[in-house]
Design a protein around this motif. Structure first.
Motif, PDB file in Angstrom:
ATOM      1  N   LEU A 267      35.777  41.881  38.291  1.00 29.83           N
ATOM      2  CA  LEU A 267      37.178  41.522  38.105  1.00 29.83           C
ATOM      3  C   LEU A 267      37.949  42.658  37.440  1.00 29.83           C
ATOM      4  O   LEU A 267      39.043  43.040  37.897  1.00 29.83           O
ATOM      5  CB  LEU A 267      37.285  40.251  37.258  1.00 29.83           C
ATOM      6  CG  LEU A 267      38.701  39.830  36.832  1.00 29.83           C
ATOM      7  CD1 LEU A 267      39.564  39.505  38.051  1.00 29.83           C
ATOM      8  CD2 LEU A 267      38.639  38.636  35.877  1.00 29.83           C
ATOM      9  N   MET A 268      37.387  43.235  36.378  1.00 31.94           N
ATOM     10  CA  MET A 268      38.072  44.306  35.660  1.00 31.94           C
ATOM     11  C   MET A 268      38.217  45.553  36.524  1.00 31.94           C
ATOM     12  O   MET A 268      39.250  46.224  36.486  1.00 31.94           O
ATOM     13  CB  MET A 268      37.339  44.619  34.353  1.00 31.94           C
ATOM     14  CG  MET A 268      37.455  43.500  33.325  1.00 31.94           C
ATOM     15  SD  MET A 268      36.864  43.941  31.665  1.00 31.94           S
ATOM     16  CE  MET A 268      35.106  44.043  31.951  1.00 31.94           C
ATOM     17  N   LEU A 269      37.211  45.859  37.293  1.00 32.58           N
ATOM     18  CA  LEU A 269      37.307  47.010  38.193  1.00 32.58           C
ATOM     19  C   LEU A 269      38.352  46.772  39.269  1.00 32.58           C
ATOM     20  O   LEU A 269      39.107  47.685  39.640  1.00 32.58           O
ATOM     21  CB  LEU A 269      35.949  47.291  38.834  1.00 32.58           C
ATOM     22  CG  LEU A 269      34.871  47.854  37.906  1.00 32.58           C
ATOM     23  CD1 LEU A 269      33.524  47.885  38.606  1.00 32.58           C
ATOM     24  CD2 LEU A 269      35.254  49.256  37.418  1.00 32.58           C
ATOM     25  N   GLY A 270      38.417  45.532  39.769  1.00 31.74           N
ATOM     26  CA  GLY A 270      39.435  45.204  40.768  1.00 31.74           C
ATOM     27  C   GLY A 270      40.842  45.333  40.218  1.00 31.74           C
ATOM     28  O   GLY A 270      41.735  45.885  40.886  1.00 31.74           O
ATOM     29  N   VAL A 271      41.048  44.853  38.986  1.00 30.61           N
ATOM     30  CA  VAL A 271      42.364  44.972  38.352  1.00 30.61           C
ATOM     31  C   VAL A 271      42.706  46.438  38.120  1.00 30.61           C
ATOM     32  O   VAL A 271      43.841  46.878  38.349  1.00 30.61           O
ATOM     33  CB  VAL A 271      42.403  44.183  37.023  1.00 30.61           C
ATOM     34  CG1 VAL A 271      43.710  44.448  36.278  1.00 30.61           C
ATOM     35  CG2 VAL A 271      42.252  42.689  37.289  1.00 30.61           C
ATOM     36  N   ASN A 272      41.719  47.223  37.663  1.00 29.38           N
ATOM     37  CA  ASN A 272      41.955  48.657  37.444  1.00 29.38           C
ATOM     38  C   ASN A 272      42.360  49.359  38.735  1.00 29.38           C
ATOM     39  O   ASN A 272      43.286  50.183  38.757  1.00 29.38           O
ATOM     40  CB  ASN A 272      40.695  49.316  36.875  1.00 29.38           C
ATOM     41  CG  ASN A 272      40.664  49.317  35.367  1.00 29.38           C
ATOM     42  OD1 ASN A 272      41.695  49.185  34.721  1.00 29.38           O
ATOM     43  ND2 ASN A 272      39.483  49.441  34.796  1.00 29.38           N
ATOM     44  N   ASN A 273      41.662  49.049  39.813  1.00 28.74           N
ATOM     45  CA  ASN A 273      41.988  49.670  41.104  1.00 28.74           C
ATOM     46  C   ASN A 273      43.383  49.253  41.576  1.00 28.74           C
ATOM     47  O   ASN A 273      44.138  50.061  42.141  1.00 28.74           O
ATOM     48  CB  ASN A 273      40.946  49.287  42.150  1.00 28.74           C
ATOM     49  CG  ASN A 273      39.604  49.937  41.884  1.00 28.74           C
ATOM     50  OD1 ASN A 273      39.526  50.992  41.248  1.00 28.74           O
ATOM     51  ND2 ASN A 273      38.530  49.306  42.344  1.00 28.74           N
ATOM     52  N   TRP A 274      43.734  47.992  41.366  1.00 30.19           N
ATOM     53  CA  TRP A 274      45.070  47.521  41.735  1.00 30.19           C
ATOM     54  C   TRP A 274      46.149  48.218  40.904  1.00 30.19           C
ATOM     55  O   TRP A 274      47.186  48.641  41.428  1.00 30.19           O
ATOM     56  CB  TRP A 274      45.153  46.009  41.547  1.00 30.19           C
ATOM     57  CG  TRP A 274      46.531  45.454  41.704  1.00 30.19           C
ATOM     58  CD1 TRP A 274      47.218  45.255  42.871  1.00 30.19           C
ATOM     59  CD2 TRP A 274      47.419  45.046  40.649  1.00 30.19           C
ATOM     60  NE1 TRP A 274      48.470  44.737  42.609  1.00 30.19           N
ATOM     61  CE2 TRP A 274      48.623  44.599  41.252  1.00 30.19           C
ATOM     62  CE3 TRP A 274      47.306  45.004  39.259  1.00 30.19           C
ATOM     63  CZ2 TRP A 274      49.700  44.128  40.502  1.00 30.19           C
ATOM     64  CZ3 TRP A 274      48.374  44.524  38.512  1.00 30.19           C
ATOM     65  CH2 TRP A 274      49.550  44.100  39.140  1.00 30.19           C
ATOM     66  N   LYS A 275      45.862  48.395  39.599  1.00 27.46           N
ATOM     67  CA  LYS A 275      46.845  49.046  38.720  1.00 27.46           C
ATOM     68  C   LYS A 275      47.065  50.506  39.094  1.00 27.46           C
ATOM     69  O   LYS A 275      48.152  51.044  38.903  1.00 27.46           O
ATOM     70  CB  LYS A 275      46.392  48.946  37.256  1.00 27.46           C
ATOM     71  CG  LYS A 275      46.638  47.588  36.619  1.00 27.46           C
ATOM     72  CD  LYS A 275      46.347  47.648  35.139  1.00 27.46           C
ATOM     73  CE  LYS A 275      47.315  48.552  34.416  1.00 27.46           C
ATOM     74  NZ  LYS A 275      46.991  48.745  32.995  1.00 27.46           N
ATOM     75  N   ARG A 276      46.015  51.152  39.600  1.00 22.38           N
ATOM     76  CA  ARG A 276      46.163  52.563  39.986  1.00 22.38           C
ATOM     77  C   ARG A 276      47.161  52.729  41.121  1.00 22.38           C
ATOM     78  O   ARG A 276      47.719  53.808  41.313  1.00 22.38           O
ATOM     79  CB  ARG A 276      44.809  53.137  40.395  1.00 22.38           C
ATOM     80  CG  ARG A 276      43.850  53.328  39.232  1.00 22.38           C
ATOM     81  CD  ARG A 276      42.438  53.549  39.728  1.00 22.38           C
ATOM     82  NE  ARG A 276      42.277  54.838  40.364  1.00 22.38           N
ATOM     83  CZ  ARG A 276      41.867  55.945  39.737  1.00 22.38           C
ATOM     84  NH1 ARG A 276      41.611  55.907  38.435  1.00 22.38           N
ATOM     85  NH2 ARG A 276      41.723  57.084  40.382  1.00 22.38           N
ATOM     86  N   ARG A 277      47.402  51.649  41.868  1.00 23.95           N
ATOM     87  CA  ARG A 277      48.342  51.719  42.986  1.00 23.95           C
ATOM     88  C   ARG A 277      49.775  51.388  42.568  1.00 23.95           C
ATOM     89  O   ARG A 277      50.687  51.509  43.394  1.00 23.95           O
ATOM     90  CB  ARG A 277      47.894  50.756  44.098  1.00 23.95           C
ATOM     91  CG  ARG A 277      46.578  51.157  44.743  1.00 23.95           C
ATOM     92  CD  ARG A 277      46.346  50.414  46.047  1.00 23.95           C
ATOM     93  NE  ARG A 277      46.163  48.984  45.835  1.00 23.95           N
ATOM     94  CZ  ARG A 277      44.986  48.404  45.627  1.00 23.95           C
ATOM     95  NH1 ARG A 277      43.882  49.150  45.582  1.00 23.95           N
ATOM     96  NH2 ARG A 277      44.899  47.110  45.473  1.00 23.95           N
ATOM     97  N   LEU A 278      49.950  50.984  41.317  1.00 29.27           N
ATOM     98  CA  LEU A 278      51.304  50.709  40.838  1.00 29.27           C
ATOM     99  C   LEU A 278      52.072  52.020  40.740  1.00 29.27           C
ATOM    100  O   LEU A 278      51.592  52.995  40.164  1.00 29.27           O
ATOM    101  CB  LEU A 278      51.269  50.014  39.475  1.00 29.27           C
ATOM    102  CG  LEU A 278      50.655  48.607  39.440  1.00 29.27           C
ATOM    103  CD1 LEU A 278      50.656  48.060  38.024  1.00 29.27           C
ATOM    104  CD2 LEU A 278      51.386  47.662  40.374  1.00 29.27           C
TER     105      LEU A 278
END
Length: 448
Positions: A267-278
């Motif tokens: 979950l944390m890795l998924g959120v981190n990857n999503w945030k990198r696209r912000l």
């Protein structure tokens, strides 16, 4: 002839004496930087622990005085913690352990200059400021991982300022030894520091740096004890009169904890990857405010134990008669770190992982009606298992919990918990949170 032989013997003896003296001098000069780094690490670890505790105490005082203030303080703290790191030292975010792992890999002649972005005095200062601000705002983070990055920064700086004539010291060994000393000083767990260096960091045979590693861990730990006193991170939970049947709930709790911990990592890795696209800082700030308000709402309307490192949960369920834990608290103790760890501010996952495992153990122990001493065993093995699910380092996790509670009689149960968790974690994901983050940092650094 005898005179000639005697002269030759004396010359040979003097030559060997000179060689011995030179070797002794060389070994001493090699050891001194490790000793200096260890003392500084021990002092920094104690100061940081005290400042972090003041921050957590301030958060609890605020909640006891005017709990509604959390709705204002949490968003402000989350944004400020992220901004400091994002503006001044992007690689100071999060735990710090993946950064140290990346630095060890970069410690080669071609890439060693990139280590400055991972380990430096600026990182040290920002790590402390950001993590303390985050915990004041209720962030579910710990100080142990950051202490390891701080220690790595200290050891690297000591190595950097050595004069040119000083015998060369391996950058990789210096960083690994610093990380071990940092863990030893943070938890007061010298064996845990050694096992951590071997299990998590070392790709070099331990014979090449075992003396430096052992002495650094001892010196850092003794320095921390000199200023903070001799202490156990948690204390002495009662675990007497345990029957062999306890092995079954131990395995069950370990399997559940390993699966949940691995899911939390994903979950944390998924959120981190999503945030990198912000694309913009505004998007990040909106995410931070929403995360902070979720944590504030759960703390205000449901249970304040979602806030902070979670050490209070561990102390309550292990050392008081109140071992009751609501069924939803393990989920809260995972949601809090998930939102806090991905905020972009500094803060570790060690203590929150231990508290999540403790809450899982407490819930299951109550469901199956264990005695208080039996419940303590299950709680401790839940802590080992959840930390293993995050780190994929079963022996490090076992030894850390063993040393922080001084429960040597439970060593086989703790190691069983670590190994069980490690196996069940693989069902969810093959790679640890730290490995994935390390690769992400290396990718970012090698692009430039």
């Amino acid at each position: 002839m005898r005179r000639i032989i005697e002269v030759i013997r004396i010359k040979i003896k003097n030559s060997f004496d000179n060689i011995h003296n030179e070797n002794l001098k060389h070994n001493l000069l090699q050891a001194i930087p490790f000793w200096i780094g260890s003392v500084i690490t021990g002092i920094f670890a104690v100061i940081y622990a005290q400042i972090f505790q003041w921050g957590e105490n301030l958060m609890h005082l605020m909640m006891a005085w005017k709990s509604w203030l959390i709705f204002f303080v949490a968003p402000l703290a989350f944004v400020l913690s992220w901004w400091l790191v994002n503006r001044f030292a992007p690689f100071a975010k999060g735990s710090g352990i993946p950064q140290v792992m990346a630095a060890v890999e970069l410690a080669n002649p071609k890439e060693h200059r990139k280590i400055t972005r991972l380990l430096s005095l600026k990182i040290l200062i920002l790590k402390v400021l950001s993590s303390v601000i985050l915990v004041i705002g209720g962030g579910a983070v710990g100080r142990e991982g950051p202490t390891i990055q701080i220690a790595g920064s200290v050891f690297r700086k000591v190595n950097e300022v050595l004069p040119d004539w000083w015998p060369k010291i391996s950058k990789k060994n210096m960083i690994m030894t610093g990380a071990a000393a940092g863990l030893s000083a943070a938890f007061n767990t010298p064996l845990g520091g050694i096992v951590f260096a071997v299990e998590e960091l070392s790709k070099t045979h331990i014979n090449y740096f075992k003396t430096a590693l052992f002495t650094a861990v001892i010196i850092a730990g003794l320095t921390a004890q000199t200023f903070a006193g001799s202490y156990l991170y948690l204390g002495y939970p009662k675990t007497s009169n345990i029957e062999i049947f306890i092995i079954f709930p131990v395995i069950f709790v370990s399997a559940i904890s390993g699966i949940f911990a691995s899911q939390l990592s994903r979950l944390m890795l998924g959120v981190n990857n999503w945030k990198r696209r912000l694309k913009t800082d505004r998007s990040n700030i909106i995410f931070l405010v929403i995360s902070a308000l979720i944590i504030a709402s759960l703390a205000y309307f449901v249970n304040q134990e979602i806030l902070g490192s979670g050490k209070g949960i561990m102390q309550r369920v292990l050392f008081s008669e109140n071992k009751h834990e609501e069924w939803y608290m393990p989920l809260f103790r995972m949601l809090g770190p998930a939102l806090s760890f991905t905020s972009g501010g500094a803060g570790g996952i060690f203590a929150p992982a231990l508290s999540a495992g403790a809450s899982i153990g407490a819930v299951i122990a109550e469901w199956i009606h264990l005695t208080p001493d039996e419940a303590n065993v299950v709680i401790l093995t839940g802590m080992v298992a959840f930390l293993t699910g995050i780190t994929r380092a079963p022996f490090t996790s076992s030894i850390i919990v063993l040393e922080m509670t001084d429960r040597h009689s439970l060593i086989f149960y703790l190691m069983l918990a670590g190994l069980t968790s490690s196996l069940f974690s693989l069902l969810v994901s093959r790679h640890s949170l730290y490995d994935a983050l390390k690769e992400s940092y290396l990718k970012d650094l090698r692009k430039k």
